[in-house]
Design a protein around this motif. Structure first.
Motif, PDB file in Angstrom:
ATOM      1  N   LEU A  10      -6.950 -12.239  13.450  1.00 22.41           N
ATOM      2  CA  LEU A  10      -8.173 -11.431  13.382  1.00 22.41           C
ATOM      3  C   LEU A  10      -7.837  -9.944  13.320  1.00 22.41           C
ATOM      4  CD1 LEU A  10     -10.461 -13.364  15.872  1.00 22.41           C
ATOM      5  CD2 LEU A  10     -10.735 -13.181  13.405  1.00 22.41           C
ATOM      6  N   ARG A  11      -6.845  -9.523  14.085  1.00 20.18           N
ATOM      7  CA  ARG A  11      -6.427  -8.118  14.038  1.00 20.18           C
ATOM      8  C   ARG A  11      -5.899  -7.743  12.668  1.00 20.18           C
ATOM      9  NH1 ARG A  11      -3.283  -7.401  19.734  1.00 20.18           N
ATOM     10  NH2 ARG A  11      -5.135  -7.104  21.016  1.00 20.18           N
ATOM     11  N   ARG A  12      -5.082  -8.607  12.091  1.00 16.73           N
ATOM     12  CA  ARG A  12      -4.501  -8.324  10.780  1.00 16.73           C
ATOM     13  C   ARG A  12      -5.595  -8.281   9.706  1.00 16.73           C
ATOM     14  NH1 ARG A  12       0.970  -8.076   9.446  1.00 16.73           N
ATOM     15  NH2 ARG A  12       1.191  -8.126   7.223  1.00 16.73           N
ATOM     16  N   ALA A  13      -6.529  -9.224   9.766  1.00 16.41           N
ATOM     17  CA  ALA A  13      -7.607  -9.271   8.777  1.00 16.41           C
ATOM     18  C   ALA A  13      -8.517  -8.055   8.893  1.00 16.41           C
ATOM     19  CB  ALA A  13      -8.418 -10.551   8.948  1.00 16.41           C
ATOM     20  N   SER A  14      -8.836  -7.653  10.114  1.00 18.26           N
ATOM     21  CA  SER A  14      -9.700  -6.478  10.271  1.00 18.26           C
ATOM     22  C   SER A  14      -8.983  -5.205   9.848  1.00 18.26           C
ATOM     23  CB  SER A  14     -10.215  -6.364  11.709  1.00 18.26           C
ATOM     24  OG  SER A  14      -9.153  -6.197  12.597  1.00 18.26           O
ATOM     25  N   ALA A  15      -7.662  -5.152  10.026  1.00 23.81           N
ATOM     26  CA  ALA A  15      -6.906  -3.995   9.550  1.00 23.81           C
ATOM     27  C   ALA A  15      -6.900  -3.939   8.030  1.00 23.81           C
ATOM     28  CB  ALA A  15      -5.476  -4.046  10.083  1.00 23.81           C
ATOM     29  N   VAL A  16      -6.793  -5.101   7.377  1.00 22.76           N
ATOM     30  CA  VAL A  16      -6.846  -5.148   5.912  1.00 22.76           C
ATOM     31  C   VAL A  16      -8.216  -4.696   5.425  1.00 22.76           C
ATOM     32  CG1 VAL A  16      -6.863  -6.722   3.937  1.00 22.76           C
ATOM     33  CG2 VAL A  16      -5.057  -6.878   5.628  1.00 22.76           C
ATOM     34  N   LEU A  17      -9.274  -5.181   6.068  1.00 19.27           N
ATOM     35  CA  LEU A  17     -10.625  -4.787   5.671  1.00 19.27           C
ATOM     36  C   LEU A  17     -10.857  -3.297   5.905  1.00 19.27           C
ATOM     37  CD1 LEU A  17     -12.650  -7.822   7.024  1.00 19.27           C
ATOM     38  CD2 LEU A  17     -12.226  -7.244   4.645  1.00 19.27           C
ATOM     39  N   ARG A  18     -10.321  -2.779   7.003  1.00 18.63           N
ATOM     40  CA  ARG A  18     -10.480  -1.352   7.309  1.00 18.63           C
ATOM     41  C   ARG A  18      -9.752  -0.483   6.294  1.00 18.63           C
ATOM     42  NH1 ARG A  18      -7.604  -0.609  11.868  1.00 18.63           N
ATOM     43  NH2 ARG A  18      -8.720  -2.332  12.779  1.00 18.63           N
ATOM     44  N   SER A  19      -8.624  -0.970   5.799  1.00 16.23           N
ATOM     45  CA  SER A  19      -7.856  -0.195   4.827  1.00 16.23           C
ATOM     46  C   SER A  19      -8.548  -0.141   3.467  1.00 16.23           C
ATOM     47  CB  SER A  19      -6.464  -0.787   4.660  1.00 16.23           C
ATOM     48  OG  SER A  19      -6.531  -2.000   3.946  1.00 16.23           O
ATOM     49  N   GLN A  20      -9.461  -1.059   3.203  1.00 16.72           N
ATOM     50  CA  GLN A  20     -10.154  -1.087   1.923  1.00 16.72           C
ATOM     51  C   GLN A  20     -11.360  -0.157   1.882  1.00 16.72           C
ATOM     52  OE1 GLN A  20     -11.014  -5.227   1.632  1.00 16.72           O
ATOM     53  NE2 GLN A  20      -8.960  -5.752   0.945  1.00 16.72           N
ATOM     54  N   LYS A  21     -11.810   0.316   3.032  1.00 14.05           N
ATOM     55  CA  LYS A  21     -12.952   1.217   3.057  1.00 14.05           C
ATOM     56  C   LYS A  21     -12.537   2.577   2.523  1.00 14.05           C
ATOM     57  CE  LYS A  21     -15.808  -0.543   6.782  1.00 14.05           C
ATOM     58  NZ  LYS A  21     -16.404  -0.225   8.072  1.00 14.05           N
ATOM     59  N   PRO A  22     -13.401   3.229   1.759  1.00 13.60           N
ATOM     60  CA  PRO A  22     -13.052   4.573   1.278  1.00 13.60           C
ATOM     61  C   PRO A  22     -13.078   5.573   2.430  1.00 13.60           C
ATOM     62  CG  PRO A  22     -15.292   4.002   0.639  1.00 13.60           C
ATOM     63  CD  PRO A  22     -14.693   2.784   1.272  1.00 13.60           C
ATOM     64  N   LEU A  23     -12.208   6.566   2.334  1.00 13.19           N
ATOM     65  CA  LEU A  23     -12.164   7.594   3.358  1.00 13.19           C
ATOM     66  C   LEU A  23     -13.403   8.468   3.255  1.00 13.19           C
ATOM     67  CD1 LEU A  23      -8.426   8.650   3.094  1.00 13.19           C
ATOM     68  CD2 LEU A  23      -9.488   7.348   4.918  1.00 13.19           C
ATOM     69  N   PRO A  24     -13.940   8.925   4.395  1.00 11.32           N
ATOM     70  CA  PRO A  24     -15.111   9.795   4.328  1.00 11.32           C
ATOM     71  C   PRO A  24     -14.741  11.139   3.698  1.00 11.32           C
ATOM     72  CG  PRO A  24     -14.312   9.620   6.573  1.00 11.32           C
ATOM     73  CD  PRO A  24     -13.527   8.653   5.755  1.00 11.32           C
ATOM     74  N   ALA A  25     -15.695  11.686   2.970  1.00  9.67           N
ATOM     75  CA  ALA A  25     -15.445  12.965   2.304  1.00  9.67           C
ATOM     76  C   ALA A  25     -15.366  14.076   3.340  1.00  9.67           C
ATOM     77  CB  ALA A  25     -16.564  13.246   1.311  1.00  9.67           C
ATOM     78  N   LYS A  26     -14.431  14.988   3.119  1.00  9.47           N
ATOM     79  CA  LYS A  26     -14.283  16.102   4.054  1.00  9.47           C
ATOM     80  C   LYS A  26     -15.364  17.133   3.795  1.00  9.47           C
ATOM     81  CE  LYS A  26      -9.375  15.799   4.935  1.00  9.47           C
ATOM     82  NZ  LYS A  26      -8.106  16.503   4.950  1.00  9.47           N
ATOM     83  N   LYS A  27     -15.910  17.667   4.881  1.00  6.08           N
ATOM     84  CA  LYS A  27     -16.937  18.694   4.764  1.00  6.08           C
ATOM     85  C   LYS A  27     -16.270  20.042   4.548  1.00  6.08           C
ATOM     86  CE  LYS A  27     -20.211  16.288   7.709  1.00  6.08           C
ATOM     87  NZ  LYS A  27     -20.969  16.323   8.956  1.00  6.08           N
ATOM     88  N   THR A  28     -16.792  20.781   3.608  1.00  4.57           N
ATOM     89  CA  THR A  28     -16.251  22.120   3.369  1.00  4.57           C
ATOM     90  C   THR A  28     -17.201  23.141   3.969  1.00  4.57           C
ATOM     91  OG1 THR A  28     -17.365  22.210   1.220  1.00  4.57           O
ATOM     92  CG2 THR A  28     -15.082  21.421   1.248  1.00  4.57           C
ATOM     93  N   ARG A  29     -16.628  24.155   4.535  1.00  2.00           N
ATOM     94  CA  ARG A  29     -17.443  25.191   5.172  1.00  2.00           C
ATOM     95  C   ARG A  29     -17.731  26.296   4.161  1.00  2.00           C
ATOM     96  NH1 ARG A  29     -14.946  26.727  10.857  1.00  2.00           N
ATOM     97  NH2 ARG A  29     -17.065  26.731  11.613  1.00  2.00           N
ATOM     98  N   THR A  30     -18.957  26.718   4.135  1.00  2.00           N
ATOM     99  CA  THR A  30     -19.307  27.842   3.293  1.00  2.00           C
ATOM    100  C   THR A  30     -19.601  29.032   4.185  1.00  2.00           C
ATOM    101  OG1 THR A  30     -21.643  27.171   3.323  1.00  2.00           O
ATOM    102  CG2 THR A  30     -20.304  26.371   1.502  1.00  2.00           C
ATOM    103  N   THR A  31     -19.044  30.165   3.817  1.00  2.00           N
ATOM    104  CA  THR A  31     -19.245  31.382   4.618  1.00  2.00           C
ATOM    105  C   THR A  31     -20.344  32.227   4.003  1.00  2.00           C
ATOM    106  OG1 THR A  31     -17.538  32.510   3.354  1.00  2.00           O
ATOM    107  CG2 THR A  31     -16.854  31.417   5.384  1.00  2.00           C
ATOM    108  N   LYS A  32     -21.104  32.875   4.860  1.00  3.28           N
ATOM    109  CA  LYS A  32     -22.173  33.742   4.376  1.00  3.28           C
ATOM    110  C   LYS A  32     -21.575  35.046   3.884  1.00  3.28           C
ATOM    111  CE  LYS A  32     -25.858  31.954   7.245  1.00  3.28           C
ATOM    112  NZ  LYS A  32     -26.856  32.274   8.246  1.00  3.28           N
ATOM    113  N   LYS A  33     -22.138  35.546   2.822  1.00  7.56           N
ATOM    114  CA  LYS A  33     -21.686  36.818   2.258  1.00  7.56           C
ATOM    115  C   LYS A  33     -22.390  37.945   2.977  1.00  7.56           C
ATOM    116  CE  LYS A  33     -20.203  37.161  -2.396  1.00  7.56           C
ATOM    117  NZ  LYS A  33     -20.555  37.308  -3.792  1.00  7.56           N
ATOM    118  N   ALA A  34     -21.658  38.937   3.395  1.00  4.24           N
ATOM    119  CA  ALA A  34     -22.259  40.082   4.075  1.00  4.24           C
ATOM    120  C   ALA A  34     -22.763  41.081   3.036  1.00  4.24           C
ATOM    121  CB  ALA A  34     -21.227  40.765   4.970  1.00  4.24           C
ATOM    122  N   ASP A  35     -24.025  41.520   3.189  1.00  2.00           N
ATOM    123  CA  ASP A  35     -24.585  42.506   2.253  1.00  2.00           C
ATOM    124  C   ASP A  35     -24.350  43.907   2.731  1.00  2.00           C
ATOM    125  OD1 ASP A  35     -25.486  40.729   0.357  1.00  2.00           O
ATOM    126  OD2 ASP A  35     -27.349  40.364   1.445  1.00  2.00           O
TER     127      ASP A  35
END
Length: 138
Positions: free
Chosen positions: A113-138
């Motif tokens: 069960l551990r091996r099978a769940s590890a295989v299934l977990r490896s098939q999931k796509p990685l979550p997209a990384k969030k990029t930070r946007t900085t505010k422009k100072a006027d």
């Protein structure tokens, strides 16, 4: 030959051993070894019944590879492959049921069960990384 005698013969020297410095217990690269540890219990070579979990070619689900006990002397006919693609929960339940209800290597149920769940977990796509946007100072 008995599995104990086979284990005594191949225990220290075989093609699947992976020995490293400063590691007491060597690893094993043989098929049907669920934990990749070189031990009597998990060895897929010596037992009449052995279980292995591998990835499917299309990366959806896993395949159970096990041996038929009656065809021990015919290696080509001994292995059976069963693909599980019905979703993670259902597939893991079916794997557990296959091993426990048929009394087929009950001691390897948790490792499988551990091996099978590890295989299934490896098939999931990685979550997209969030990029930070900085505010422009006027």
């Amino acid at each position: 030959m008995s599995s104990h005698l086979n284990w005594m013969i191949i225990r220290n020297n075989n093609a699947f051993l992976l020995k490293k410095r400063n590691i007491n217990k060597p690893f094993s690269t043989e098929s049907n070894n669920l934990t990749n540890l070189s031990s009597y219990r998990y060895s897929g070579l010596i037992h009449r019944k052995s279980v292995g979990i591998v990835d499917t070619s299309d990366k959806k689900g896993f395949t159970i590879v096990y041996k038929k006990a009656k065809a021990m002397n015919k290696p080509a006919k001994a292995t059976v492959r069963c693909t599980m693609k019905a979703g993670a929960r259902r597939s893991l339940y079916k794997l557990k049921r296959l091993l426990t209800k048929n009394k087929y290597r009950i001691d390897l149920t948790k490792a499988a069960l551990r091996r099978a769940s590890a295989v299934l977990r490896s098939q999931k796509p990685l979550p997209a990384k969030k990029t930070r946007t900085t505010k422009k100072a006027d």
